[in-house]
Design a protein around this motif. Structure first.
Motif, short mmCIF file in Angstrom:
data_model
loop_
_atom_site.label_atom_id
_atom_site.label_comp_id
_atom_site.label_asym_id
_atom_site.label_seq_id
_atom_site.Cartn_x
_atom_site.Cartn_y
_atom_site.Cartn_z
N ASP A 1 -2.40 7.02 -17.01
CA ASP A 1 -0.94 7.10 -16.87
C ASP A 1 -0.55 7.29 -15.41
N LEU A 2 -1.31 8.09 -14.69
CA LEU A 2 -1.03 8.30 -13.27
C LEU A 2 -1.15 6.99 -12.49
N TYR A 3 -2.26 6.28 -12.69
CA TYR A 3 -2.46 5.03 -11.96
C TYR A 3 -1.40 3.99 -12.35
N SER A 4 -1.02 3.98 -13.62
CA SER A 4 -0.02 3.01 -14.07
C SER A 4 1.33 3.26 -13.41
N ASP A 5 1.74 4.52 -13.31
CA ASP A 5 3.01 4.82 -12.67
C ASP A 5 2.96 4.56 -11.16
N CYS A 6 1.82 4.86 -10.53
CA CYS A 6 1.68 4.54 -9.10
C CYS A 6 1.75 3.03 -8.89
N ALA A 7 1.17 2.26 -9.83
CA ALA A 7 1.23 0.79 -9.72
C ALA A 7 2.67 0.31 -9.83
N ARG A 8 3.47 0.90 -10.72
CA ARG A 8 4.87 0.50 -10.84
C ARG A 8 5.65 0.84 -9.57
N LEU A 9 5.34 1.99 -8.96
CA LEU A 9 6.00 2.35 -7.71
C LEU A 9 5.67 1.33 -6.62
N VAL A 10 4.38 0.99 -6.49
CA VAL A 10 3.96 0.01 -5.49
C VAL A 10 4.61 -1.35 -5.77
N GLU B 1 7.99 -1.38 -4.29
CA GLU B 1 7.93 -1.56 -2.84
C GLU B 1 7.62 -3.01 -2.47
N LEU B 2 6.71 -3.62 -3.20
CA LEU B 2 6.39 -5.03 -2.93
C LEU B 2 7.62 -5.92 -3.12
N GLU B 3 8.37 -5.68 -4.18
CA GLU B 3 9.55 -6.50 -4.43
C GLU B 3 10.61 -6.28 -3.36
N ALA B 4 10.72 -5.05 -2.86
CA ALA B 4 11.66 -4.79 -1.77
C ALA B 4 11.24 -5.53 -0.51
N LEU B 5 9.94 -5.61 -0.25
CA LEU B 5 9.45 -6.34 0.92
C LEU B 5 9.63 -7.84 0.76
N VAL B 6 9.47 -8.35 -0.44
CA VAL B 6 9.75 -9.77 -0.69
C VAL B 6 11.22 -10.06 -0.36
N ASP B 7 12.11 -9.19 -0.82
CA ASP B 7 13.54 -9.36 -0.51
C ASP B 7 13.80 -9.31 0.99
N ALA C 1 -2.03 -4.70 -11.69
CA ALA C 1 -0.72 -4.48 -12.30
C ALA C 1 0.38 -4.46 -11.25
N ALA C 2 0.07 -3.93 -10.07
CA ALA C 2 1.08 -3.86 -9.01
C ALA C 2 1.38 -5.22 -8.40
N VAL C 3 0.38 -6.09 -8.29
CA VAL C 3 0.55 -7.31 -7.49
C VAL C 3 0.70 -8.59 -8.29
N ARG C 4 0.29 -8.57 -9.55
CA ARG C 4 0.26 -9.84 -10.29
C ARG C 4 1.65 -10.47 -10.37
N GLY C 5 1.75 -11.72 -9.92
CA GLY C 5 2.99 -12.46 -9.99
C GLY C 5 3.98 -12.18 -8.88
N VAL C 6 3.65 -11.25 -7.98
CA VAL C 6 4.58 -10.95 -6.90
C VAL C 6 4.65 -12.14 -5.94
N LEU D 1 -9.60 -9.74 -8.10
CA LEU D 1 -8.21 -9.33 -8.05
C LEU D 1 -7.29 -10.53 -7.75
N PRO D 2 -6.05 -10.51 -8.25
CA PRO D 2 -5.09 -11.59 -7.96
C PRO D 2 -4.42 -11.39 -6.60
N VAL D 3 -5.27 -11.39 -5.55
CA VAL D 3 -4.78 -11.19 -4.19
C VAL D 3 -5.30 -12.33 -3.31
N ALA D 4 -4.78 -12.41 -2.10
CA ALA D 4 -5.15 -13.51 -1.20
C ALA D 4 -6.27 -13.17 -0.24
N MET D 5 -6.51 -11.86 -0.02
CA MET D 5 -7.48 -11.47 1.00
C MET D 5 -8.04 -10.09 0.72
N ILE D 6 -9.32 -9.91 1.07
CA ILE D 6 -10.00 -8.62 1.02
C ILE D 6 -10.51 -8.32 2.42
#
Length: 329
Positions: free
Chosen positions: A153-162, A165-171, A200-205, A228-233
């Motif tokens: 539950d902790l990790y899930s809520d932290c993922a939603r917070l992130v 933030e990601l969506e705000a940066l996209v904007d 969960a935080a990044v998928r589809g962003v 992971l559904p990311v572009a770089m490690i």
């Protein structure tokens, strides 16, 4: 083939003539000598100057210098619900400390802690800007949790917070965002839940996401990171040189970032040694990767300002010498 960027806080005391002293300004604010508006003006000018310094050094993709960040997590703890800022604790094995937040209630996104500074840096830069956030797994690990009964539950809520933030940066126009995840290499036993939270935080962003980890080997976790559904490690290759080999393996389409410049040592890297390392990376198939970035190993704020600038210049000059392209100022 190679480009350069930064992955952590820049020094807040900038010695460029005419630039205000942020540390002095914060002290003056605490003593009531200047007001909040004056402090904000100095903060913004420090951000603009650190962008100018990066441009002058030839950094391809500059950052806002994370000037408001004293560490990767407290800016988010201050901006969002569920956190209280706690007492000082050592930051990994360094001789610096951070105020460890305590999670006292449900973690919830309130307002972006980073979007406005990204906008300011983008306006000042005149070239691509890399935004940055603390990743959800490390956000949880940086804190003391007194609210949640289980890590899921902790990790899930932290993922939603992130995600917020990601969506705000996209904007705000960010096309690349770094997620700071230093705890990945320290907790291989939790790599499954950690990757679930990041995904969960990044998928589809609608931005490219770059996962960066530091201070630890990644051999035990790297295979999960490639999925992971990311572009770089990216990883710190100064504290853990074996991370170079770990990054050179994996899917060819995924981008890599190599933290070759030691952010915790004032000694300037040898240009010859950097050239040999770049050649080694190139021979591993770098031309097949979607991106290949060269970075410091961690935050250059560990170093005095002059040393940080010298290391930025050595990094960009070494990449330019290897690629045959001029340093872009």
């Amino acid at each position: 083939m190679f480009e350069t960027t930064l992955v952590g806080n820049q020094p807040k005391i900038i010695e460029t003539p005419g630039t205000p002293n942020l540390r002095l300004a914060r002290n003056q604010f605490d003593r009531g000598k200047i007001n909040a508006e004056q402090l904000e003006e100095i903060l913004q000018e420090t951000i603009r100057q650190t962008v100018r310094d990066q441009v002058a050094a030839g950094i391809h993709r500059v950052t806002d210098g994370r000037i408001r960040w004293d560490d990767p997590v407290t800016p988010f703890a201050a901006a969002h619900d569920g956190f209280e800022i706690g007492g000082l604790i050592r930051f990994f094995d360094n001789n610096v400390y951070y105020r460890r937040p305590t999670i006292t209630g449900p973690v919830r996104f309130v307002r972006s802690a980073v979007a406005e500074d990204f906008r300011l840096a983008a306006k000042a830069a005149g070239r691509p800007v890399l935004a940055a956030l603390c990743g959800p797994f490390s956000m949880a690990k940086f804190c003391t949790d007194t609210n949640y009964n289980n890590s899921h539950d902790l990790y899930s809520d932290c993922a939603r917070l992130v995600r917020g933030e990601l969506e705000a940066l996209v904007d705000a126009g960010a096309d690349w965002v770094q997620l700071d995840e230093p705890f990945l290499g320290f907790h291989p036993e939790e790599i499954g839940p950690a990757c679930d939270a990041i995904a969960a935080a990044v998928r589809g962003v609608k931005t490219k996401v770059f996962i960066y980890t530091y201070f630890a080997p990644v051999a035990k976790v790297i295979k999960r990171l490639w999925d992971l559904p990311v572009a770089m490690i990216g990883a710190d290759c100064a504290s853990s040189p074996a991370n170079i080999d770990a990054l050179c393996e994996g899917p060819s389409a995924m981008g890599r970032a190599f933290g070759l410049i030691d952010a915790r040592n004032t000694r300037l890297e040898s240009a010859d040694q950097l050239a040999r390392t770049l050649d080694r990376i190139a021979e591993s198939g770098a031309d097949k990767w979607s991106q290949c970035w060269i970075t410091p190993s961690a935050a250059l704020e560990f170093l005095p300002y002059k040393n940080a600038v010298a290391k930025m210049k050595r990094m960009t000059e070494s990449v330019a010498a290897f690629t045959g392209a001029p340093v872009v100022n």
